[in-house]
Design an enzyme around this catalytic site. Structure first.
Site, PDB file in Angstrom:
ATOM      1  N   PRO A  90       0.633  -1.302   0.127  1.00 21.06           N
ATOM      2  CA  PRO A  90      -0.038  -0.105  -0.105  1.00 21.06           C
ATOM      3  C   PRO A  90       0.787   1.249  -0.122  1.00 21.06           C
ATOM      4  O   PRO A  90       0.292   2.421  -0.017  1.00 21.06           O
ATOM      5  CB  PRO A  90      -0.807  -0.074   1.306  1.00 21.06           C
ATOM      6  CG  PRO A  90      -0.180  -1.276   2.106  1.00 21.06           C
ATOM      7  CD  PRO A  90       0.685  -1.951   1.121  1.00 21.06           C
ATOM      8  N   GLU A 117       1.968  -7.644   8.495  1.00 17.79           N
ATOM      9  CA  GLU A 117       2.144  -6.266   8.844  1.00 17.79           C
ATOM     10  C   GLU A 117       3.259  -5.594   7.432  1.00 17.79           C
ATOM     11  O   GLU A 117       2.947  -4.441   7.483  1.00 17.79           O
ATOM     12  CB  GLU A 117       2.722  -5.928  10.119  1.00 17.79           C
ATOM     13  CG  GLU A 117       2.080  -6.594  11.271  1.00 17.79           C
ATOM     14  CD  GLU A 117       0.408  -6.276  11.109  1.00 17.79           C
ATOM     15  OE1 GLU A 117      -0.511  -6.994  10.985  1.00 17.79           O
ATOM     16  OE2 GLU A 117       0.330  -4.902  11.021  1.00 17.79           O
ATOM     17  N   ARG A 155      -3.738  -7.767 -20.686  1.00 16.85           N
ATOM     18  CA  ARG A 155      -4.647  -7.461 -21.775  1.00 16.85           C
ATOM     19  C   ARG A 155      -3.954  -6.173 -22.549  1.00 16.85           C
ATOM     20  O   ARG A 155      -4.688  -5.762 -23.886  1.00 16.85           O
ATOM     21  CB  ARG A 155      -6.113  -6.837 -21.169  1.00 16.85           C
ATOM     22  CG  ARG A 155      -5.882  -5.761 -20.160  1.00 16.85           C
ATOM     23  CD  ARG A 155      -7.240  -5.806 -19.279  1.00 16.85           C
ATOM     24  NE  ARG A 155      -8.281  -5.849 -19.920  1.00 16.85           N
ATOM     25  CZ  ARG A 155      -8.844  -4.855 -20.902  1.00 16.85           C
ATOM     26  NH1 ARG A 155      -8.134  -3.501 -20.945  1.00 16.85           N
ATOM     27  NH2 ARG A 155     -10.062  -4.676 -21.620  1.00 16.85           N
ATOM     28  N   ASP A 170     -11.020   1.494 -23.830  1.00 17.37           N
ATOM     29  CA  ASP A 170     -11.229   1.496 -22.633  1.00 17.37           C
ATOM     30  C   ASP A 170     -11.115   2.937 -21.764  1.00 17.37           C
ATOM     31  O   ASP A 170     -10.461   3.543 -22.285  1.00 17.37           O
ATOM     32  CB  ASP A 170     -10.144   0.600 -21.803  1.00 17.37           C
ATOM     33  CG  ASP A 170     -10.143  -0.979 -22.335  1.00 17.37           C
ATOM     34  OD1 ASP A 170     -11.474  -1.309 -22.620  1.00 17.37           O
ATOM     35  OD2 ASP A 170      -9.261  -1.672 -21.799  1.00 17.37           O
TER      36      ASP A 170
END
Ligand code: ADE
Length: 260
Positions: A90, A117, A155, A170
């Protein structure tokens, strides 16, 4: 494209590798996905990959040695050819369509999945060449994030999507029949299929008209309208044509007009 995925849960990937786009790309030879069990790079009887954090606190931290050994084994296998080593976390830079496009230009990516963690900071500092996040939320591990990266990148590889144009249309790659100047960044226009009338909700007439220019203009206008309503932040970042600006003026004026 070769993806080397370093994980303590290789079985986690069996579902996504055997369905849809990733299955097709593997069968078609455009993508090879090699799952590397991090525990194979441990050197103790318990195959330990994590340990308590120095300084105390809750949770466990991935030890550096197995991850370094795993990546060094990949580097040896690659015979000295360089490739990005991406730590999913993150704290990484955000995965966006331009980042996926940048990654798709490589022939080989290593994806490191950590759990608990986190991971010893020396992995981020001295082993990973890049740290990627798939969004501002915390998952309990990098596996889902690695799957997202592989799907988004695969993709884009030539020959993976049946219709070569479909990834260019897209959301975030031009927003449905993009003006030639708009390279990235707006939402896709709405799509419809049969039946033309479903429970009284009808398909916009213009899409049934066969008038390609009218359809192009409608799609562009609706893509801009959707973006203006849902993600106005994106509009500040994309190049807009004169036609786009006109559409946006009309969209704003219509939105401000009192409802009748
Ligand atoms: N690992 C845990 N949370 C993550 C996130 N948001 N993106 C990438 N890897 C993660």
């Amino acid at each position: 494209m070769v993806f080397d995925v370093v994980t303590i849960f290789p079985e986690f990937f069996s579902g996504i590798l055997e369905h849809g786009l990733l299955k097709r790309a593997r069968q078609g030879g455009q993508a090879e996905i090699r799952l590397r069990d991090l525990r194979d790079f441990t050197d103790d009887r318990h195959r330990t990959v994590d340990d308590r954090p120095f300084g105390g606190g809750p949770g466990m931290v991935f030890k550096p040695e197995p991850l370094f050994r795993a990546v060094e084994a990949l580097q040896t296998e690659a015979g000295g050819a360089e490739f990005p080593v991406i730590l999913l976390s993150p704290q990484g830079r955000l995965l966006t369509q331009p980042v996926a496009e940048e990654l798709a230009r490589h022939e080989h990516l290593a994806l490191l999945c950590a759990r608990y963690e986190g991971v010893d900071e020396r992995v981020a500092e001295h082993l990973a060449t890049d740290e990627l996040s798939i969004g501002d939320y915390v998952l309990s591990g990098g596996e889902l994030a690695a799957a997202v990266v592989m799907e988004a990148v695969t993709r884009l590889l030539p020959g993976v999507l049946g219709n070569e144009e479909s990834s260019a249309q897209d959301s975030f790659s031009g927003g449905g029949d993009a003006a030639p100047t708009a390279a990235h960044g707006i939402l896709d226009c709405p799509h419809y299929t049969r039946p033309p009338d479903f429970r009284g909700w009808t398909v916009p007439e213009v899409l049934l008209s066969g008038n390609h220019e009218e359809i192009r203009r409608w799609r562009r206008r609706r893509a801009l309208e959707k973006t203006w309503r849902k993600r106005p932040d994106l509009l500040a970042k994309v190049p807009l044509s004169d036609e786009d600006r006109r559409f946006l003026e009309e969209i704003k004026t219509a939105a401000l007009a009192p409802a009748r």
